[in-house]
Design a protein around this motif. Structure first.
Motif, mmCIF file in Angstrom:
data_model
loop_
_atom_site.group_PDB
_atom_site.id
_atom_site.type_symbol
_atom_site.label_atom_id
_atom_site.label_comp_id
_atom_site.label_asym_id
_atom_site.label_seq_id
_atom_site.Cartn_x
_atom_site.Cartn_y
_atom_site.Cartn_z
ATOM 1 N N GLN A 32 0.824 -1.204 0.000
ATOM 2 C CA GLN A 32 0.000 0.000 0.000
ATOM 3 C C GLN A 32 0.862 1.259 0.000
ATOM 4 O OE1 GLN A 32 -3.123 0.144 2.870
ATOM 5 N NE2 GLN A 32 -4.085 1.845 1.810
ATOM 6 N N ARG A 63 -7.998 -2.316 2.433
ATOM 7 C CA ARG A 63 -9.208 -1.575 2.810
ATOM 8 C C ARG A 63 -9.331 -0.252 2.075
ATOM 9 N NH1 ARG A 63 -11.890 -3.037 7.610
ATOM 10 N NH2 ARG A 63 -12.658 -0.906 7.659
ATOM 11 N N THR A 64 -8.220 0.388 1.783
ATOM 12 C CA THR A 64 -8.269 1.670 1.088
ATOM 13 C C THR A 64 -7.193 1.748 0.016
ATOM 14 O OG1 THR A 64 -6.757 2.729 2.663
ATOM 15 C CG2 THR A 64 -9.119 2.909 3.131
ATOM 16 N N LEU A 70 -6.058 2.327 -7.526
ATOM 17 C CA LEU A 70 -6.937 1.177 -7.744
ATOM 18 C C LEU A 70 -7.063 0.864 -9.228
ATOM 19 C CD1 LEU A 70 -8.931 -0.976 -6.817
ATOM 20 C CD2 LEU A 70 -10.692 0.802 -6.747
ATOM 21 N N TYR A 84 -12.390 -5.614 -5.785
ATOM 22 C CA TYR A 84 -11.494 -5.133 -4.740
ATOM 23 C C TYR A 84 -12.277 -4.722 -3.497
ATOM 24 C CZ TYR A 84 -7.520 -5.226 -7.859
ATOM 25 O OH TYR A 84 -6.530 -5.646 -8.685
ATOM 26 N N ARG A 85 -11.737 -5.075 -2.364
ATOM 27 C CA ARG A 85 -12.377 -4.749 -1.094
ATOM 28 C C ARG A 85 -12.528 -3.237 -0.912
ATOM 29 N NH1 ARG A 85 -9.862 -6.073 4.849
ATOM 30 N NH2 ARG A 85 -11.706 -5.506 6.040
ATOM 31 N N CYS A 86 -11.507 -2.482 -1.290
ATOM 32 C CA CYS A 86 -11.577 -1.027 -1.107
ATOM 33 C C CYS A 86 -12.657 -0.409 -1.986
ATOM 34 C CB CYS A 86 -10.216 -0.381 -1.378
ATOM 35 S SG CYS A 86 -9.564 -0.658 -3.022
ATOM 36 N N TYR A 87 -12.919 -0.988 -3.133
ATOM 37 C CA TYR A 87 -13.992 -0.486 -4.006
ATOM 38 C C TYR A 87 -15.350 -0.745 -3.364
ATOM 39 C CZ TYR A 87 -17.018 0.138 -8.042
ATOM 40 O OH TYR A 87 -18.014 0.561 -8.888
ATOM 41 N N ALA A 90 -15.871 1.587 -0.407
ATOM 42 C CA ALA A 90 -16.138 2.957 -0.846
ATOM 43 C C ALA A 90 -17.578 3.093 -1.322
ATOM 44 C CB ALA A 90 -15.167 3.355 -1.955
#
Length: 99
Positions: A32, A63-64, A70, A84-87, A90
């Motif tokens: 990250q 997470r972000t 991304l 994706y988890r962050c998507y 969000a």
């Protein structure tokens, strides 16, 4: 490439002692930081050290990630942004200007 050949800037890891950072134990943390704040040379080192499958799985579980990061990692790993988890996170918490 072995672990000792990787040269990461101390400013990427301002909150930890970089001498004590184990990049094999914490690949998500390193990934990250390198993706979001690293230089191109650091990204090249990172992807030559870690296997593609580990990069893909790790990135998908973060997470972000900033939207441009991304998009890049999804393109690089040939995956869908929606996976994706962050998507997903969000989308659960939209900001006022995105609603």
């Amino acid at each position: 490439m072995n672990k000792n050949d990787i040269k990461l800037r101390k400013s990427l890891f301002w909150d930890v002692d970089i001498e004590q950072l184990d990049i094999d134990k914490y690949p998500a943390y390193v990934l990250q930081r390198v993706l979001e704040y690293g230089k191109w040379e650091e990204w090249v080192q990172f992807r030559s050290y870690y296997p593609m499958e580990l990069i893909r799985e790790t990135a998908m579980n973060l997470r972000t990630l900033r939207p441009e990061v991304l998009s890049y990692i999804a393109l690089y790993t040939d995956t869908n942004i929606e996976d994706y988890r962050c998507y997903k996170l969000a989308q659960l918490h939209p900001t006022l200007w995105n609603s």
